[in-house]
Every structure is written in C-alpha cells, then in structure tokens.
Design a protein around this motif. Structure first.
Motif, PDB file in Angstrom:
ATOM      1  N   ASN A  29      34.786  31.628  37.172  1.00 14.67           N
ATOM      2  CA  ASN A  29      34.432  32.008  38.544  1.00 14.67           C
ATOM      3  C   ASN A  29      35.709  32.423  39.280  1.00 14.67           C
ATOM      4  O   ASN A  29      36.208  31.713  40.155  1.00 14.67           O
ATOM      5  CB  ASN A  29      33.759  30.818  39.236  1.00 14.67           C
ATOM      6  N   ILE A  30      36.227  33.573  38.892  1.00 19.06           N
ATOM      7  CA  ILE A  30      37.534  34.044  39.366  1.00 19.06           C
ATOM      8  C   ILE A  30      37.413  35.496  39.820  1.00 19.06           C
ATOM      9  O   ILE A  30      36.851  36.329  39.115  1.00 19.06           O
ATOM     10  CB  ILE A  30      38.586  33.958  38.236  1.00 19.06           C
ATOM     11  N   LEU A  31      37.935  35.778  40.988  1.00 18.51           N
ATOM     12  CA  LEU A  31      37.990  37.153  41.492  1.00 18.51           C
ATOM     13  C   LEU A  31      39.400  37.401  42.001  1.00 18.51           C
ATOM     14  O   LEU A  31      39.901  36.661  42.848  1.00 18.51           O
ATOM     15  CB  LEU A  31      36.989  37.366  42.619  1.00 18.51           C
ATOM     16  N   SER A  32      40.055  38.411  41.455  1.00 21.26           N
ATOM     17  CA  SER A  32      41.412  38.726  41.902  1.00 21.26           C
ATOM     18  C   SER A  32      41.500  40.212  42.254  1.00 21.26           C
ATOM     19  O   SER A  32      40.614  41.000  41.949  1.00 21.26           O
ATOM     20  CB  SER A  32      42.433  38.391  40.810  1.00 21.26           C
ATOM     21  N   HIS A  33      42.615  40.553  42.867  1.00 22.87           N
ATOM     22  CA  HIS A  33      42.901  41.958  43.168  1.00 22.87           C
ATOM     23  C   HIS A  33      44.130  42.424  42.390  1.00 22.87           C
ATOM     24  O   HIS A  33      44.818  43.356  42.807  1.00 22.87           O
ATOM     25  CB  HIS A  33      43.104  42.127  44.686  1.00 22.87           C
ATOM     26  N   HIS A  34      44.357  41.791  41.259  1.00 26.29           N
ATOM     27  CA  HIS A  34      45.571  42.090  40.502  1.00 26.29           C
ATOM     28  C   HIS A  34      45.550  43.466  39.853  1.00 26.29           C
ATOM     29  O   HIS A  34      46.606  44.076  39.692  1.00 26.29           O
ATOM     30  CB  HIS A  34      45.801  41.008  39.451  1.00 26.29           C
ATOM     31  N   VAL A  35      44.370  43.964  39.473  1.00 27.03           N
ATOM     32  CA  VAL A  35      44.321  45.320  38.899  1.00 27.03           C
ATOM     33  C   VAL A  35      44.843  46.325  39.915  1.00 27.03           C
ATOM     34  O   VAL A  35      45.695  47.174  39.606  1.00 27.03           O
ATOM     35  CB  VAL A  35      42.890  45.683  38.453  1.00 27.03           C
ATOM     36  N   GLU A  36      44.352  46.233  41.142  1.00 29.59           N
ATOM     37  CA  GLU A  36      44.809  47.159  42.181  1.00 29.59           C
ATOM     38  C   GLU A  36      46.275  46.903  42.533  1.00 29.59           C
ATOM     39  O   GLU A  36      47.035  47.841  42.791  1.00 29.59           O
ATOM     40  CB  GLU A  36      43.940  47.025  43.425  1.00 29.59           C
ATOM     41  N   PHE A  37      46.694  45.639  42.537  1.00 27.34           N
ATOM     42  CA  PHE A  37      48.094  45.306  42.823  1.00 27.34           C
ATOM     43  C   PHE A  37      49.028  45.961  41.819  1.00 27.34           C
ATOM     44  O   PHE A  37      50.077  46.501  42.171  1.00 27.34           O
ATOM     45  CB  PHE A  37      48.279  43.785  42.791  1.00 27.34           C
ATOM     46  N   ILE A  38      48.642  45.936  40.536  1.00 25.97           N
ATOM     47  CA  ILE A  38      49.498  46.488  39.485  1.00 25.97           C
ATOM     48  C   ILE A  38      49.453  48.010  39.468  1.00 25.97           C
ATOM     49  O   ILE A  38      50.491  48.679  39.376  1.00 25.97           O
ATOM     50  CB  ILE A  38      49.081  45.940  38.107  1.00 25.97           C
ATOM     51  N   THR A  39      48.250  48.572  39.550  1.00 19.71           N
ATOM     52  CA  THR A  39      48.079  50.017  39.317  1.00 19.71           C
ATOM     53  C   THR A  39      47.974  50.851  40.586  1.00 19.71           C
ATOM     54  O   THR A  39      48.130  52.072  40.536  1.00 19.71           O
ATOM     55  CB  THR A  39      46.811  50.277  38.489  1.00 19.71           C
ATOM     56  N   GLY A  40      47.655  50.201  41.711  1.00 16.57           N
ATOM     57  CA  GLY A  40      47.420  50.960  42.938  1.00 16.57           C
ATOM     58  C   GLY A  40      46.042  51.580  43.014  1.00 16.57           C
ATOM     59  O   GLY A  40      45.728  52.303  43.964  1.00 16.57           O
ATOM     60  N   GLN A  41      45.190  51.282  42.021  1.00 17.17           N
ATOM     61  CA  GLN A  41      43.831  51.828  41.995  1.00 17.17           C
ATOM     62  C   GLN A  41      42.823  50.690  41.928  1.00 17.17           C
ATOM     63  O   GLN A  41      43.044  49.680  41.254  1.00 17.17           O
ATOM     64  CB  GLN A  41      43.636  52.728  40.775  1.00 17.17           C
ATOM     65  N   LYS A  42      41.701  50.860  42.591  1.00 11.39           N
ATOM     66  CA  LYS A  42      40.647  49.854  42.540  1.00 11.39           C
ATOM     67  C   LYS A  42      40.019  49.837  41.141  1.00 11.39           C
ATOM     68  O   LYS A  42      39.861  50.893  40.509  1.00 11.39           O
ATOM     69  CB  LYS A  42      39.575  50.144  43.592  1.00 11.39           C
ATOM     70  N   PRO A  43      39.650  48.667  40.648  1.00 12.73           N
ATOM     71  CA  PRO A  43      39.031  48.599  39.320  1.00 12.73           C
ATOM     72  C   PRO A  43      37.609  49.150  39.322  1.00 12.73           C
ATOM     73  O   PRO A  43      36.940  49.184  40.360  1.00 12.73           O
ATOM     74  CB  PRO A  43      39.034  47.097  39.009  1.00 12.73           C
ATOM     75  N   VAL A  44      37.161  49.557  38.158  1.00  8.48           N
ATOM     76  CA  VAL A  44      35.807  50.076  37.980  1.00  8.48           C
ATOM     77  C   VAL A  44      34.814  48.911  38.056  1.00  8.48           C
ATOM     78  O   VAL A  44      35.047  47.851  37.476  1.00  8.48           O
ATOM     79  CB  VAL A  44      35.676  50.787  36.617  1.00  8.48           C
ATOM     80  N   SER A  45      33.709  49.117  38.765  1.00  7.01           N
ATOM     81  CA  SER A  45      32.695  48.069  38.867  1.00  7.01           C
ATOM     82  C   SER A  45      31.792  48.076  37.645  1.00  7.01           C
ATOM     83  O   SER A  45      31.669  49.088  36.941  1.00  7.01           O
ATOM     84  CB  SER A  45      31.841  48.271  40.128  1.00  7.01           C
ATOM     85  N   LEU A  46      31.141  46.931  37.381  1.00  7.17           N
ATOM     86  CA  LEU A  46      30.179  46.858  36.283  1.00  7.17           C
ATOM     87  C   LEU A  46      29.039  47.829  36.533  1.00  7.17           C
ATOM     88  O   LEU A  46      28.569  48.501  35.603  1.00  7.17           O
ATOM     89  CB  LEU A  46      29.642  45.432  36.154  1.00  7.17           C
ATOM     90  N   GLN A  47      28.581  47.935  37.779  1.00  6.64           N
ATOM     91  CA  GLN A  47      27.494  48.861  38.111  1.00  6.64           C
ATOM     92  C   GLN A  47      27.857  50.286  37.707  1.00  6.64           C
ATOM     93  O   GLN A  47      27.066  50.991  37.079  1.00  6.64           O
ATOM     94  CB  GLN A  47      27.204  48.807  39.612  1.00  6.64           C
TER      95      GLN A  47
END
Length: 301
Positions: free
Chosen positions: A273-291
């Motif tokens: 049960n973890i939600l982070s913003h590390h993908v965007e922090f590292i790459t500057g881009q929002k991650p792709v959603s499962l939807q």
C-alpha cells in the motif's frame, strides 16, 4: 566517460532500458550482458558490446564487467536461488572496478512481508549496501503489464479471485522503470546511495482493478474472496503447482502458487500500500496509469 553495463539485456525490462539508453548514450559506451548473445545480434551490429554472462558464473561476469563504471543489476527470477546470483554479480562488479549499481528490488520490502521472495530482496539490498559501492535501489511495484494476462481468466470465466479485499497497490509500467534506470545509470552521483519506491500514479484496490477490466471490455466480472488455502486449490485447478518450475513458459506456472498466494496475502496485509512520486522526481515525467496501459493493450489486441 561513464561506461554502462546492463545485465539481463535480452529480457523484457532489459530491452526497454537499452532502448532508452541508446537515445543519448553512444553504442561504444554500452555493454550488454545476456546468457543468449544471439538475441542481441542486431545491437552488436550497431557497435554495442554484447557479452555472454550468467549470474551463476562469476568468472563470466567479471570478464564482461571489466572496463565499465556503472551497472544495472536486474534481479534474477529464480526465487530462493537469486540471493547468491545477485551476490555473484555484486562481488564481480567490485573486482572489475564498477563504481555504482542500480538494482531492481521490489515494493513491500519489510521483514514481516509474507511473500516468499521478499526475503531474497532484503538480503540482496543488504549485500549491496554493505558492499561499499555506490548504489541506487528501485523498489518496483507490481508491473502494470502483468494485469492484462492476469485478467484474462476473469474476463473469460466472469470471476476475479483474490485473497482478501483490503489490499491496495499502485502498479507501475516497465517503461517507466526503464526511463528511471536510464536516468540513474547516466547520472549516478545524483542518485548516490538512494532507495526509490517506483509506483504508478494511482493507488488501487483489486476490486477497483477488476471493475476497470469489466468496464473496458464490457464483460461482467464477479469479485470473489478466497482464503489462502482456497487460492492454492484454485491455482492447482489451473495446473499451477506450489513450487517454482524453472522450465515453465507460463509465468504463473513458473512462479508456483507458494509465491503467488503469499504475495496475495502480503497485498491484503498492506505491505504494498505505497504511492510515491519518485518516477516523476527522477524523470520529470508523470508515470503511465494502469487505465491508460490496459486501454492501449485492448487497442493492440
């Protein structure tokens, strides 16, 4: 000049990482390690160094790593055996002069996590931390790409089986992990001795995920809660035994129900049960959603 090694380069994640790296890294500064060099012959023809290497064969690793600076250690798939395999890679990296390792661990690393494989990653993270090398650890959440094949039986049979109803996860796409890896491999000093939780943008319950597939494919799916023993029986009815089957081509059969059911229990107990913003922090881009990803999968199908 930072010279980069990618282990497991002919695997699904490895290929994505290599594709990202080649956007900005010269072929001569990239070494790809695989047990099957012929699978990367197209890249070898473009000037990329392709070497045979096997986590079970430290001598092959040390020779392949020589002359390089930064390394991606994609975790082995062999539950119960990969601690030594990873240890071989880390020790070989030290001997050959590698200075920084990016390691793909897993979300939910915690000594209480009941997942069979969680202990493997705990030990490998500890080995890396105690190695004296610089490192970046990626605690990858469940791959978004795994949900479409997981949902196929539910779409066909109309029932989504799960242990419990409390678990939540934030699935992350392999492409986002690959982008993160490419950044950290090229800028290791900015990610010195850091552990990142790599997740997608949405924290979802499994009932929500089942509804997502039901709506998208316009098929009814009933959500049925099973006990761990009942889940083992269900897997057995699908031809999936309890132990890892190394020669299996079906991922479910390969992992075995001991691993799968213990992971379901871990989900329900909240270890993922973890939600982070590390993908965007590292790459500057929002991650792709499962939807978004499963909509793309449907369009491709």
């Amino acid at each position: 000049m930072n010279k980069i090694v990618v282990n497991g380069a002919s695997g699904t994640l490895g290929k994505l990482v290599v594709s990202e790296l080649l956007k900005t890294v010269a072929p001569e500064n990239l070494t790809l390690i695989t047990r099957s060099p012929d699978k990367l012959s197209d890249l070898a023809a473009k000037g990329v160094c392709v070497c045979r290497g096997d986590y079970r064969d430290p001598e092959s690793l040390e020779a392949a790593y020589a002359g390089n600076d930064t390394m991606l250690l994609i975790s082995s798939i062999m539950v119960g055996r990969r601690v030594q395999e990873h240890r071989n890679a880390i020790e070989s990296a030290k001997k050959s002069g590698i200075k920084h390792i990016v390691y793909t661990s897993v979300a939910g690393v915690h000594p209480g996590n009941p997942t069979v494989s969680a202990g493997d990653h705990i030990e490998s993270e500890r080995d890396l931390i105690e190695s004296g090398l610089s490192y970046t650890i990626f605690r990858d959440q469940t791959y978004s790409e795994m949900f479409t094949p997981m949902a196929q039986s539910a779409l066909m049979g109309g029932v989504w089986y799960q242990v419990g109803d409390k678990g939540k996860i934030a699935p992350v796409s392999r492409q986002d992990i690959a982008r993160c890896a490419a950044v950290c491999l090229q800028e290791p000093t900015k990610h010195y001795r850091v552990t990142y939780e790599l997740t997608g943008p949405d924290l979802l319950g499994f009932r929500e995920i089942s509804r997502m597939f039901s709506t998208l494919y316009d098929r009814p799916i009933q959500y049925e809660i099973l006990t761990p023993d009942e889940m083992h029986e269900k897997f057995a009815s699908w031809g999936i035994g309890r132990d890892v089957q190394e020669d299996a081509t079906n991922p479910g059969v390969f992992w075995g129900s001991d691993e799968l059911v213990s992971a379901y229990v871990a989900f329900d107990e909240g270890y993922h049960n973890i939600l982070s913003h590390h993908v965007e922090f590292i790459t500057g881009q929002k991650p792709v959603s499962l939807q978004q990803l499963i909509e793309e999968d449907k369009a491709a199908l």
